[in-house]
Design an enzyme around this catalytic site. Structure first.
Site, mmCIF file in Angstrom:
data_model
loop_
_atom_site.group_PDB
_atom_site.id
_atom_site.type_symbol
_atom_site.label_atom_id
_atom_site.label_comp_id
_atom_site.label_asym_id
_atom_site.label_seq_id
_atom_site.Cartn_x
_atom_site.Cartn_y
_atom_site.Cartn_z
ATOM 1 C CE1 TYR A 165 -2.269 8.157 -3.601
ATOM 2 C CE2 TYR A 165 -2.029 10.229 -4.784
ATOM 3 C CZ TYR A 165 -1.849 8.863 -4.718
ATOM 4 O OH TYR A 165 -1.247 8.203 -5.763
ATOM 5 C CD GLU A 186 -8.433 7.391 -12.740
ATOM 6 O OE1 GLU A 186 -8.707 7.546 -11.540
ATOM 7 O OE2 GLU A 186 -8.597 6.314 -13.340
ATOM 8 C CG ASP A 215 0.834 3.028 -6.400
ATOM 9 O OD1 ASP A 215 1.099 3.749 -5.397
ATOM 10 O OD2 ASP A 215 -0.253 3.093 -6.996
ATOM 11 C CB SER A 254 -12.189 5.101 -12.499
ATOM 12 O OG SER A 254 -11.135 4.915 -11.588
ATOM 13 N N GLY A 285 -16.716 3.970 -5.583
ATOM 14 C CA GLY A 285 -16.349 4.664 -4.348
ATOM 15 C C GLY A 285 -15.878 3.735 -3.246
ATOM 16 C CD GLU A 296 -3.016 -0.393 -0.044
ATOM 17 O OE1 GLU A 296 -3.157 0.081 -1.190
ATOM 18 O OE2 GLU A 296 -3.436 -1.501 0.275
ATOM 19 C CG ASP A 342 -5.900 1.201 -9.167
ATOM 20 O OD1 ASP A 342 -5.242 0.463 -8.410
ATOM 21 O OD2 ASP A 342 -6.400 2.276 -8.797
ATOM 22 N N GLY A 398 -13.069 1.879 -3.608
ATOM 23 C CA GLY A 398 -11.640 1.645 -3.782
ATOM 24 C C GLY A 398 -11.339 0.337 -4.487
ATOM 25 C CG LEU A 399 -13.566 -2.708 -4.386
ATOM 26 C CD1 LEU A 399 -14.787 -3.609 -4.292
ATOM 27 C CD2 LEU A 399 -12.371 -3.394 -3.753
#
EC number: 2.7.1.6
Length: 382
Positions: free
Chosen positions: A223, A162, A37, A130, A124, A34, A174, A126-127
């Protein structure tokens, strides 16, 4: 009616002729790794059996027509011969437009397309709904027009869309797992080289995702702060990224760093090491070691990276108390809410679901959402 049947039926009804192809691209969950990346580190996600599905057909002109089945059949239409600009009122349109615009910059040997889109990746949570959409749209054009693009290029194209067109900062994980996922496997991805190694998942183990349904508010600003702190850490060590710093080098001079930056750096370095070890534990079927690594990862996110919230910690504690050392659980995603991921022997899933249902809402006042998933195949025809 499944998503393929639904989109094909709607395609024929709205466009008046049958779709020639149906494409799917999955959502994903990250098992461990986590906030590594964007530090050029390692991640260990798997694609899940929730996806975006697009029924489509090529056109003999330069028009792209899109129907969003999940938004009351809202439509979008644009030309490949005019500059592609953002849509004022339909946010979903911008993911499609952005992917097509960036594809044109990579390889513009394609014409118009009609498509109907539907998906069941929870939004929404987090999976990566998008990323799943971006990869699905990219795969549509690649398949219909036989573009010489591989999965990694389709993933990079989605990430660019994105970041630059939709205007949302994201790493490459992702899109990459959505494009390259392998059934019954996780993928150890090196975010510097984009190299990916398939890691077999132990048999009889469920991938359980539990959404805390705690509304994330801080996630954007925090973030960006975490990214800046990591960049500060890399500069201190005069390295391009924290990937290049060893734990030994860090421990030798940790006291010279700003205390908060030191905690952030320690998380990234230890998480990278855990992720590489987790891939090996998973491959050996050592669920006990995997569980220990997931527990260490969660503690590091809570104490060093400081991105968990009490509701998430509560959820992790409930699951851990139920499974003991027979599996693992941790927060997954950017933080400040969202989901936990657990690897659980299939026969323990009902007990976990019951424990969470009995305790989580009682302790937090929020009702969770529980998903039992399988690691699934990446993007392609379905």
């Amino acid at each position: 009616m499944n998503l393929k049947e639904k989109t094909r039926a709607l395609f024929a009804e709205i466009f008046g002729y049958p779709a020639t192809h149906t494409i799917q691209a999955p959502g994903r969950v990250n098992l461990i790794g986590e906030h590594t990346d964007y530090n050029d580190g390692f991640v260990l996600p798997c694609a899940i059996d929730y996806q975006t599905v697009i029924s489509c057909a090529p056109r003999d002109d330069r028009t792209v027509r899109v129907i969003a089945a999940d938004y009351d059949n809202q439509a979008d239409e644009f030309s490949l011969d005019a500059p592609i600009v953002t849509h004022d009122s339909q946010q979903w349109s911008n993911y499609v437009r952005g992917v097509v615009k960036h594809l044109q910059q990579r390889n513009n040997a394609f014409g118009g397309v009609d498509m109907v889109i539907s998906g069941n990746v929870p939004q929404g949570a987090g999976l990566s709904s998008s990323a799943s959409l971006e990869v699905a749209v990219g795969t549509v054009f690649q398949q219909l027009y036989h573009l010489p693009l591989d999965g990694a290029q389709i993933a990079l194209n989605g990430q660019e869309a994105e970041n630059q067109f939709v205007g949302c900062n994201c790493g490459i994980m992702d899109q990459l797992i959505s494009a390259l996922g392998k059934k019954d496997h996780a993928l150890l991805i090196d975010c510097r080289t984009l190299g990916a190694k398939a890691v077999s998942m132990p048999k009889g183990v469920a991938v359980v995702i539990i959404n805390s349904n705690f509304k994330r508010t801080l996630v954007g600003s925090e973030y960006n702060t975490r990214r800046e702190q990591c960049e500060t850490g890399a500069r201190f060590f005069q390295q391009p990224a924290l990937r290049d710093v060893s734990l030994e080098a860090f421990n030798a001079v940790a006291s010279e760093l700003d205390p908060v930056v030191a905690k952030r750096v320690r998380h990234v370095l230890s998480e990278n090491a855990r992720t590489v070890e987790a891939a090996s534990a998973l491959e050996k079927g050592d669920l006990q070691r995997m569980g220990q690594l997931m527990a260490e990862s969660h503690a590091s996110m809570r104490d060093d990276f400081e991105i968990t919230v009490p509701q998430i910690d509560t959820l992790v504690d409930i699951v851990k108390a139920t499974i003991g050392d027979q599996g693992g659980v941790r927060m997954t995603g950017g933080g400040f809410g969202g989901c936990v991921v657990a690897l659980i022997p299939e026969d323990l899933v009902p007990a976990v679901q019951q424990a969470v249902a009995q305790q989580y809402e009682a302790k937090t006042g929020i009702k969770e959402t529980f998903y039992v998933c399988k690691s699934s195949q990446g993007a392609g025809q379905c």
